[in-house]
Design a protein around this motif. Structure first.
Motif, mmCIF file in Angstrom:
data_model
loop_
_atom_site.group_PDB
_atom_site.id
_atom_site.type_symbol
_atom_site.label_atom_id
_atom_site.label_comp_id
_atom_site.label_asym_id
_atom_site.label_seq_id
_atom_site.Cartn_x
_atom_site.Cartn_y
_atom_site.Cartn_z
ATOM 1 N N UNK A 13 24.855 31.469 70.618
ATOM 2 C CA UNK A 13 24.828 30.147 71.247
ATOM 3 C C UNK A 13 26.049 29.333 70.834
ATOM 4 N N UNK A 14 26.417 29.420 69.556
ATOM 5 C CA UNK A 14 27.597 28.714 69.067
ATOM 6 C C UNK A 14 28.850 29.213 69.783
ATOM 7 N N UNK A 15 28.946 30.538 69.973
ATOM 8 C CA UNK A 15 30.087 31.101 70.697
ATOM 9 C C UNK A 15 30.123 30.597 72.136
ATOM 10 N N UNK A 16 28.959 30.501 72.766
ATOM 11 C CA UNK A 16 28.877 30.014 74.138
ATOM 12 C C UNK A 16 29.340 28.563 74.239
ATOM 13 N N UNK A 17 28.921 27.727 73.304
ATOM 14 C CA UNK A 17 29.332 26.320 73.299
ATOM 15 C C UNK A 17 30.843 26.215 73.094
ATOM 16 N N UNK A 18 31.387 27.027 72.207
ATOM 17 C CA UNK A 18 32.828 27.021 71.950
ATOM 18 C C UNK A 18 33.607 27.458 73.188
ATOM 19 N N UNK A 19 33.117 28.498 73.867
ATOM 20 C CA UNK A 19 33.801 28.968 75.074
ATOM 21 C C UNK A 19 33.740 27.934 76.191
ATOM 22 N N UNK A 20 32.598 27.265 76.340
ATOM 23 C CA UNK A 20 32.495 26.221 77.363
ATOM 24 C C UNK A 20 33.477 25.088 77.085
ATOM 25 N N UNK A 21 33.628 24.731 75.824
ATOM 26 C CA UNK A 21 34.578 23.674 75.465
ATOM 27 C C UNK A 21 36.005 24.106 75.768
ATOM 28 N N UNK A 22 36.325 25.354 75.469
ATOM 29 C CA UNK A 22 37.673 25.861 75.733
ATOM 30 C C UNK A 22 37.960 25.880 77.230
#
Length: 130
Positions: free
Chosen positions: A107-116
């Motif tokens: 989930x943390x990776x998903x949030x980071x990718x969405x921000x990028x």
């Protein structure tokens, strides 16, 4: 965000855990079997309250050590157990499947990718416009 001198994020994650535990107590009250909220409502409340607290700044504190980040997994799993009505000894993977929520690391990776992606698309105030 709580910044410490070593940037190991332990104080910030401890603060997150404290805030989330208070909110989880509230969810426990709402999950009563006779008169409480149903599963989908509890999951929406969990995402809106607890998961939003965990997500805030996760792009930054995601650089903490695995052991430090692992302490947030217990909060995530407890919240999903409350929402699904699972027993304490239920396997964690089955709780993730029942709730439709990925493990916190993913989930943390998903949030980071969405921000990028937002930054690359130009929808972010952090992108420079010339």
């Amino acid at each position: 965000m709580i910044f410490d001198t070593h940037f190991n994020w332990k104080q910030h994650i401890a603060s997150i855990k404290g805030k989330c535990k208070n909110t989880l107590n509230f969810l426990k009250k709402l999950s009563h079997t006779n008169w409480g909220a149903d599963r989908s409502t509890l999951l929406k409340l969990y995402k809106a309250t607890v998961l939003s607290i965990i997500d805030y700044g996760s792009q930054i504190y995601g650089s903490a050590s695995e052991a430090t980040l692992k302490s947030l997994e217990s909060i995530h799993n407890e919240g999903l157990r409350i929402c699904t009505g699972a027993f304490r000894l239920s396997p964690v993977k089955s709780i993730h499947v029942e709730s439709g929520e990925p493990p916190l690391s993913l989930h943390r990776d998903l949030v980071t990718m969405r921000s990028a992606i937002k930054i690359q698309a130009g929808d972010s105030p952090t992108k420079e416009t010339i």
